[in-house]
Design an enzyme around this catalytic site. Structure first.
Site: not given
Length: 301
Positions: A114, A205, A275
């Site tokens: 992330s 992502e 996630h």
């Protein structure tokens, strides 16, 4: 097994830092710490990791100091990021060391995803840092058993099982793997911390980005020529990225196919990383094989 791979082993000291968002999910954090310790690792919490400054885990100076302390610790074999959020790129602004080897005396792992993309990409060309795109401490306990086992197999042996997704065609290709959160990576483009993506396979992502925002980011990649030299694209999970309350919106898949499908390179989607679901670890900079027909991401010896 990676060439000259020096894996972790139970008993090794790992430092926990919070380089991005403030740590608030204490039960999830403690559950993640328990998993690491159950595998025999010695976790040390770097001073200041629990500070709070708005949405940040303390001031930029505090978070940068956490990182530097972990990097300079000769007894530390790995750096575990407590959580994502936002803030890693603020640490890179004004970074004084051009070569990470100047402050990291021994090779060590850096594990997170992330917002941690900022650090994984910034240090991706340093032989001193083994970047692992994978669960942060607060998300580890929510991983399925196979994903947790994959983490420890990967960091201890350098072996990674292949991942199965959905092939969009384009043949097969080898390239250096650069996993990333799309939003964070987009904001690294054109900076000193964007790695050279020539002959790469990028793995993307994201979370909480509606289709029009993904469209805007991918269009930016196209306009600045960021896909030039990229050999293939591996797409993970895009959680909560469908339009809400807008019947006129394109779907997530429509945007991804429209913005990526004409690049003429192998693409595999629906791979199990990202996630809010299984987040299979991906080694940064490792040469991998992407098969756009079979939908397989595999890892060379």
């Amino acid at each position: 097994m990676m060439i000259n791979f020096q894996g972790l082993k139970p008993g090794d000291k790992l430092r926990v830092i919070a380089p991005s968002g403030a740590l608030r999910e204490w039960e999830r954090f403690e559950a993640g710490v328990k998993i690491w310790r159950s595998h025999g690792y010695n976790l040390e919490f770097t001073s200041g990791f629990d500070q709070v400054n708005g949405y940040l885990a303390g001031s930029d100076e505090n978070r940068r100091q956490q990182l530097i302390e972990a990097l300079t610790d000769e007894t530390c074999r790995g750096i575990l990021c407590a959580r994502g959020g936002f803030g890693s790129t603020r640490l890179l602004e004004g970074w004084k060391w051009k070569n990470i080897a100047q402050i990291s005396p021994v090779p060590k792992f850096l594990i997170g995803f992330s917002d941690i993309t900022g650090l994984l990409w910034a240090f991706s060309n340093s032989p001193q840092i083994i970047g692992i795109h994978g669960p942060v401490v607060t998300t580890l306990a929510s991983e399925p058993d196979w994903s947790i086992q994959r983490l420890f197999d990967g960091i201890e042996t350098g072996f990674f099982e292949e991942l199965q997704g959905e092939g969009w065609g384009g043949g097969s290709v080898l390239g250096r793997l650069f996993p990333a959160n799309l939003t964070v990576a987009t904001h690294l483009l054109g900076t000193a911390y964007q790695p050279d993506l020539t002959d790469s396979i990028i793995a993307l992502e994201d979370v909480n980005e509606e289709p029009y925002r993904l469209d805007r980011m991918l269009t930016h990649w196209r306009m600045v020529g960021a896909f030039k030299g990229v050999r293939g694209i591996a797409l993970g999970r895009f959680s909560r990225c469908e339009a809400e309350g807008n019947s006129n919106s394109f779907t997530l898949e429509e945007v991804l196919r429209d913005r990526l499908g004409d690049l003429g390179i192998p693409i595999v989607s629906n791979l199990p990383f990202g996630h809010e679901g299984s987040n299979a670890i991906l080694p940064v900079g490792r040469v991998v094989h992407l098969d756009g027909k079979q939908g397989i991401l595999s890892f060379s010896e």
